[in-house]
Design an enzyme around this catalytic site. Structure first.
Site, PDB file in Angstrom:
ATOM      1  N   LYS A 157      55.972   1.748  46.182  1.00  7.25           N
ATOM      2  CA  LYS A 157      54.887   1.396  45.256  1.00  7.25           C
ATOM      3  C   LYS A 157      55.363   0.447  44.156  1.00  7.25           C
ATOM      4  O   LYS A 157      54.578  -0.318  43.614  1.00  7.25           O
ATOM      5  CB  LYS A 157      54.266   2.658  44.666  1.00  7.25           C
ATOM      6  CG  LYS A 157      53.537   3.452  45.746  1.00  7.25           C
ATOM      7  CD  LYS A 157      52.609   4.499  45.203  1.00  7.25           C
ATOM      8  CE  LYS A 157      51.750   5.089  46.313  1.00  7.25           C
ATOM      9  NZ  LYS A 157      52.541   5.790  47.363  1.00  7.25           N
TER      10      LYS A 157
HETATM   11  C1  LIG Z   1      52.084   5.964  48.666  1.00  4.03           C
HETATM   12  C2  LIG Z   1      53.101   6.287  49.706  1.00  4.03           C
HETATM   13  C3  LIG Z   1      52.814   6.194  51.092  1.00  4.03           C
HETATM   14  C4  LIG Z   1      51.422   5.839  51.612  1.00  4.03           C
HETATM   15  O1  LIG Z   1      51.084   4.507  51.383  1.00  4.03           O
HETATM   16  P1  LIG Z   1      49.537   4.031  51.444  1.00  4.03           P
HETATM   17  O2  LIG Z   1      49.560   2.652  50.939  1.00  4.03           O
HETATM   18  O3  LIG Z   1      48.798   4.973  50.549  1.00  4.03           O
HETATM   19  O4  LIG Z   1      49.109   4.140  52.865  1.00  4.03           O
HETATM   20  C5  LIG Z   1      53.830   6.441  52.004  1.00  4.03           C
HETATM   21  N1  LIG Z   1      55.069   6.795  51.580  1.00  4.03           N
HETATM   22  C6  LIG Z   1      55.376   6.902  50.268  1.00  4.03           C
HETATM   23  C7  LIG Z   1      56.754   7.330  49.895  1.00  4.03           C
HETATM   24  C8  LIG Z   1      54.414   6.645  49.293  1.00  4.03           C
HETATM   25  O5  LIG Z   1      54.742   6.772  47.990  1.00  4.03           O
END
Ligand SMILES: *Cc1c(COP(=O)(O)O)cnc(C)c1O
Length: 485
Positions: free
Chosen positions: A123
């Site tokens: 993120k």
């Molecule tokens: C947010 C997140 C996801 C999922 O990603 P999306 O964009 O919501 O599909 C997968 N793995 C981790 C570690 C995350 O923080």
């Protein structure tokens, strides 16, 4: 480039106009009026660019209301080896210059490291840019923004590390008191920046979320205190993620005649939505392999055509917690494309979803087109995660986190012979130490900057789970302006 709503009933907007906006007024999600195509000469010229220059090439196709020179500077400040410095112990620190290094497990099988940023989760790739874009946009008008959010771990810390020290921005982040892991708590609460307010709520995550919703529904308060959010439907977050599909493609291939498949651990469909857009732009992506955990609403859709969101009561707590989602907030963007960008059709489908229902595209021409879009899917369980973490460790000497394990498990199941597979790594294993211990019988290693963070002084406020308390707190602190001095 103009942006319009997937439901077709909102006026079109520019990039900076939707930067700070959430949903479109008609309840839809913003999308660009068309996907810019990348010409073969451009693809050739981009192959060896450093990350921030590649980001400029990709994003300037979507952003035309920020002067090119300003955007270049913003991107160069965002994607630096100093920010994405958390390479693994034992890895060459020079790798940080790649921002998203590609780790080859064996010929044709790779991991794209997206979690070397400040909070060790992918993120950061988008959120760090969002912080700089927000500061830039607010600086133009002298406006302020109070970001209010609820977190059970990953998103909150990513937002705080992106917004810390930013002029004109405060972050009020609610988390359930005593319910996050020690590592996650330390990551957030050790921030000492005066514009970051950690609020430990005496309740569970849903209480925190309810408080945020209640404040957002009070339009007068929201207006007066310039309340905003940084949730995953934000278009700029999706756009920023498009870049690393290009980066990963170039790193895994020798020429632009080759195709690559990506496997993507998915929850809110933001990450893989960016892959879909990269493919629509003309990046030679063969398959987009969507992986879910036991919360398999999306896997069900891609297998059967039925989209049946579930409530919190039917959502499992799993060992890949950031994918514990049963209603994928970005999914509407993809369905809009799938139904031929027919906003009336999207309205009809989401009338059902928003009323707590479901829809089924089985047997329709739309469902038949899924293949054209390259999507396939699969699911993974706790036992699969343990097995995958063990196998990858034994065979390649690499420790992966639980979410990445879901992606690798499904990726290996669904990949086609002769097509290189790039598995997106969405977090580092030290964030999920319990499961790593269960799988490997030992502690996951930490990047050096994360040693001992549990011992740092912590700064947070404990609060009762009630809306008046948070409103009062925001009102009190929003008037201080301590960090704007
Ligand atoms: C947010 C997140 C996801 C999922 O990603 P999306 O964009 O919501 O599909 C997968 N793995 C981790 C570690 C995350 O923080």
């Amino acid at each position: 480039m103009r942006y319009f709503s997937t439901r077709g009933n909102s006026p079109s907007r520019t990039f900076t106009e939707i930067l700070l906006a959430g949903l479109a007024p008609d309840g839809g999600l913003y999308l660009p009026e068309r996907y810019p195509r990348v010409r073969p000469e451009e693809l050739a010229a981009w192959r060896n660019l450093p990350y921030h220059e590649l980001a400029f090439q990709v994003l300037s196709k979507f952003i035309d209301d920020i002067p090119a020179h300003d955007l270049e500077i913003l991107l160069a400040r965002t994607y630096t080896p100093a920010v994405y410095r958390n390479t693994r112990p034992g890895e060459d620190p020079q790798e940080a210059r790649q921002i998203t290094p590609l780790r080859t497990l064996e010929p044709g099988l790779h991991i794209l490291e997206l979690s070397n940023g400040p909070t060790l989760a992918f993120k950061d790739m988008a959120m760090q840019l969002l912080g700089n874009l927000f500061e830039y946009a607010l600086g133009k008008t002298g406006a302020e923004l109070n970001i209010l959010g609820a977190t059970s771990g990953d998103t909150g810390s990513s937002a705080e590390y992106a917004m810390r020290g930013k002029r004109g921005i405060r972050v009020f982040m609610l988390s359930p008191h005593g319910k996050m892991s020690r590592f996650q708590t330390a990551q957030m609460f050790s921030l000492q920046d005066p514009n970051i307010y950690n609020i430990a709520v005496k309740g569970v995550f849903d209480d925190c979320q309810d408080m945020v919703k209640a404040v957002s529904n009070d339009h007068a308060f929201k207006e007066q205190y310039k309340i905003g959010t940084v949730n995953s439907i934000n278009w700029a977050r999706v756009a920023a993620q498009i870049v690393y599909y290009f980066k990963g493609y170039f790193a895994a291939t020798a020429s632009n005649d080759e195709q690559v498949s990506f496997s993507v651990p998915s929850g809110n469909f933001g990450n893989i939505c960016a892959g879909h857009i990269a493919r629509m732009m003309g990046l030679p992506i063969r398959q987009l392999i969507l992986a879910t955990n036991e919360n398999d609403v999306l896997d069900e859709f891609f297998r059967s055509g039925a989209y049946r969101p579930r409530g919190t009561a039917q959502t499992f707590h799993t060992s890949s917690p950031s994918m514990d989602i049963s209603k994928a907030s970005n999914f509407e963007r993809f369905v809009f494309d799938l139904v031929g960008r027919d906003a009336a059709m999207v309205r009809e489908l989401w009338d059902k979803v928003d009323a707590g229902g479901a829809f089924d595209l089985a047997g329709t021409a739309h469902f038949a087109r899924l293949r054209e879009f390259g999507f396939v899917s699969g699911r993974s369980t706790h036992a699969d995660r343990l097995a995958t973490i063990r196998t990858v460790h034994e065979k390649y000497g690499v420790t992966i986190d639980t979410h990445t394990a879901d992606g690798i498990k499904v990726g290996l199941e669904r990949r086609e012979p002769g097509v290189p597979l790039v598995c997106l790594e969405t977090a580092q294993p030290c964030k999920f130490a319990d499961t790593i211990r269960e799988a490997l019988g030992r502690e996951p290693e930490r990047p050096s900057a994360m040693q001992g963070i549990e011992d740092l002084p912590q700064r947070f406020e404990v609060m009762e789970a009630n809306v008046q308390s948070i409103k009062h707190y925001i009102a009190q602190h929003a008037e201080h302006r301590e960090h704007t001095a």
